[in-house]
Design a protein around this motif. Structure first.
Motif, PDB file in Angstrom:
ATOM      1  N   ARG A 239       0.940  -1.129   0.203  1.00  0.00           N
ATOM      2  CA  ARG A 239      -0.047   0.115  -0.117  1.00  0.00           C
ATOM      3  C   ARG A 239       0.845   1.203  -0.087  1.00  0.00           C
ATOM      4  NH1 ARG A 239      -5.034  -0.641   0.266  1.00  0.00           N
ATOM      5  NH2 ARG A 239      -5.382   1.616   0.763  1.00  0.00           N
ATOM      6  N   GLY A 240       0.258   2.166  -0.583  1.00  0.00           N
ATOM      7  CA  GLY A 240       1.165   3.571  -0.466  1.00  0.00           C
ATOM      8  C   GLY A 240       2.248   3.371  -1.356  1.00  0.00           C
ATOM      9  N   GLU A 241       3.360   3.874  -0.939  1.00  0.00           N
ATOM     10  CA  GLU A 241       4.683   3.804  -1.621  1.00  0.00           C
ATOM     11  C   GLU A 241       5.836   3.095  -0.581  1.00  0.00           C
ATOM     12  OE1 GLU A 241       7.237   7.637  -1.338  1.00  0.00           O
ATOM     13  OE2 GLU A 241       5.082   8.495  -1.703  1.00  0.00           O
ATOM     14  N   GLU A 242       5.359   2.414   0.376  1.00  0.00           N
ATOM     15  CA  GLU A 242       6.129   1.591   1.077  1.00  0.00           C
ATOM     16  C   GLU A 242       7.226   0.924   0.586  1.00  0.00           C
ATOM     17  OE1 GLU A 242       7.929   1.225   5.000  1.00  0.00           O
ATOM     18  OE2 GLU A 242       6.204   2.757   4.475  1.00  0.00           O
ATOM     19  N   PRO A 243       8.621   0.828   0.734  1.00  0.00           N
ATOM     20  CA  PRO A 243       9.541  -0.146   0.190  1.00  0.00           C
ATOM     21  C   PRO A 243       9.199  -1.442   0.599  1.00  0.00           C
ATOM     22  CG  PRO A 243      10.512   1.714   0.916  1.00  0.00           C
ATOM     23  CD  PRO A 243       9.281   1.749   1.590  1.00  0.00           C
ATOM     24  N   VAL A 244       9.387  -2.493  -0.152  1.00  0.00           N
ATOM     25  CA  VAL A 244       9.337  -3.895   0.127  1.00  0.00           C
ATOM     26  C   VAL A 244      10.613  -4.161   0.929  1.00  0.00           C
ATOM     27  CG1 VAL A 244       9.127  -6.395  -0.606  1.00  0.00           C
ATOM     28  CG2 VAL A 244       7.615  -4.375  -1.692  1.00  0.00           C
ATOM     29  N   ARG A 245      10.430  -4.629   1.854  1.00  0.00           N
ATOM     30  CA  ARG A 245      11.750  -5.074   2.945  1.00  0.00           C
ATOM     31  C   ARG A 245      11.422  -6.528   3.542  1.00  0.00           C
ATOM     32  NH1 ARG A 245      12.069   0.861   5.043  1.00  0.00           N
ATOM     33  NH2 ARG A 245      13.200   1.843   3.419  1.00  0.00           N
ATOM     34  N   THR A 246      11.963  -7.505   2.730  1.00  0.00           N
ATOM     35  CA  THR A 246      11.812  -8.743   3.348  1.00  0.00           C
ATOM     36  C   THR A 246      12.667  -9.871   2.603  1.00  0.00           C
ATOM     37  OG1 THR A 246       9.940 -10.543   3.896  1.00  0.00           O
ATOM     38  CG2 THR A 246       9.916  -9.552   1.598  1.00  0.00           C
ATOM     39  N   ASP A 247      12.708 -10.876   3.214  1.00  0.00           N
ATOM     40  CA  ASP A 247      13.717 -11.955   2.601  1.00  0.00           C
ATOM     41  C   ASP A 247      13.185 -12.572   1.020  1.00  0.00           C
ATOM     42  OD1 ASP A 247      11.540 -13.619   3.006  1.00  0.00           O
ATOM     43  OD2 ASP A 247      12.517 -15.190   4.677  1.00  0.00           O
ATOM     44  N   ALA A 248      14.004 -13.193   0.533  1.00  0.00           N
ATOM     45  CA  ALA A 248      13.728 -13.665  -0.797  1.00  0.00           C
ATOM     46  C   ALA A 248      12.564 -14.588  -1.164  1.00  0.00           C
ATOM     47  CB  ALA A 248      15.039 -14.632  -1.415  1.00  0.00           C
TER      48      ALA A 248
END
Length: 295
Positions: A239-248
């Protein structure tokens, strides 16, 4: 489903050697696409098309495209000539993503025009006609427009392959134009078009394509995601412009869902840190896992 994967790198003048090195890694590792940002008015950035020419010379199979070319600062007749030449030099590995314009004060400060949204959209349509006319050798191209026109110019050369013209369109009218005349949609990063607006944009593009008698499935659909591939999983909400920060594994599930539920067939990673670690994680971990989930 035939999926394609790429990465985007900024043409930072102080990092040109590193960008070329990363492009060679991407090429040797089998990545499909490399996008290079185009913001000519930024003093910290080198010229995108000069860098693309160099990267194409450095690589053997990687397809490269401006992500996206700033149309107001690049005349369409010359864009057509440049695109065809880059495609010929690389054996058919150049694609052309176009943007109608953004940051109008900066564009005007560099000597470019200042356009309203309707004017920019009309200019994009006219430019596309000019570019395609330039790719039909042996003719005298005549395209009349309010912003761009050619009056009997000798056309050619033709590119080595049918170069795709992908629009980085945002609003409903721009997305409808994408469906009517473009070869693909390079979805703007969420800073310009939040994730939750992607499905409606896809529907607009498909409907406009069908109304124009085109096959909506023939239009490339490129999702561009900003973020970081981390060591450990993290919570993700598109949602919005939140960066994706998670594992592969988390990244691959996100991409697979976008492919199956939203119709995307191409994915371009915009790493928050443009380094070899992020590139290799994308290539060796995220890409194969996504392919497995979509198989």
């Amino acid at each position: 489903m035939a999926l394609r994967f790429g990465i985007q790198l900024a043409p930072t003048a102080e990092r040109l050697t590193e960008i070329r090195r990363l492009a060679r890694i991407a090429d040797e590792s089998g990545l499909d696409l490399l996008g290079i940002q185009d913001h000519p008015y930024s003093g910290a950035l080198a010229d995108t098309f000069a860098l693309i020419a160099t990267v194409l010379a450095d690589t053997r199979r990687l397809r490269v495209f401006p992500d996206v070319a700033s149309l107001p600062l690049r005349g369409p007749a010359m864009l057509g000539k440049q695109a065809a030449t880059l495609d010929l030099l690389s054996g058919g590995r150049f694609e052309l993503a176009l943007g109608a314009g953004a940051f109008w004060p900066a564009i005007a400060a560099m000597g470019g025009p200042s356009r309203t949204n309707p004017e920019a959209l009309l200019a994009l349509e006219e430019a596309t006609a000019v570019i395609r006319a330039m790719w039909r050798p042996g003719e005298k191209a005549r395209v009349e427009g309010e912003h761009y026109a050619v009056s009997g110019v000798q056309t050619g050369p033709a590119p080595a392959h049918p170069v795709g013209i992908w629009f980085g369109s945002v609003g409903p009218k721009a997305n409808a134009l994408t469906g009517r005349i473009a070869d693909g949609w390079a979805a703007p990063i969420p800073h310009y078009l939040p994730y939750e607006k992607w499905p409606a944009a896809q529907r607009t593009i498909s409907a406009a394509a069908a109304d124009a008698g085109r096959d909506p499935a023939a239009i490339t659909r490129m999702a561009q995601l900003v973020g970081t591939i981390t060591d450990a999983p993290g919570p993700v909400t598109l949602r919005g412009e939140e960066p994706v920060r998670t594992d592969a594994a988390g990244w691959s599930r996100i991409l697979a869902d976008l492919a199956r539920e939203s119709g995307f067939d191409t994915f371009v990673y915009w790493p928050e840190s443009e380094d070899e670690t992020q590139l290799r994680r994308w290539i060796s971990e995220v890409v194969p896992a996504t392919r497995d989930l979509c198989a």
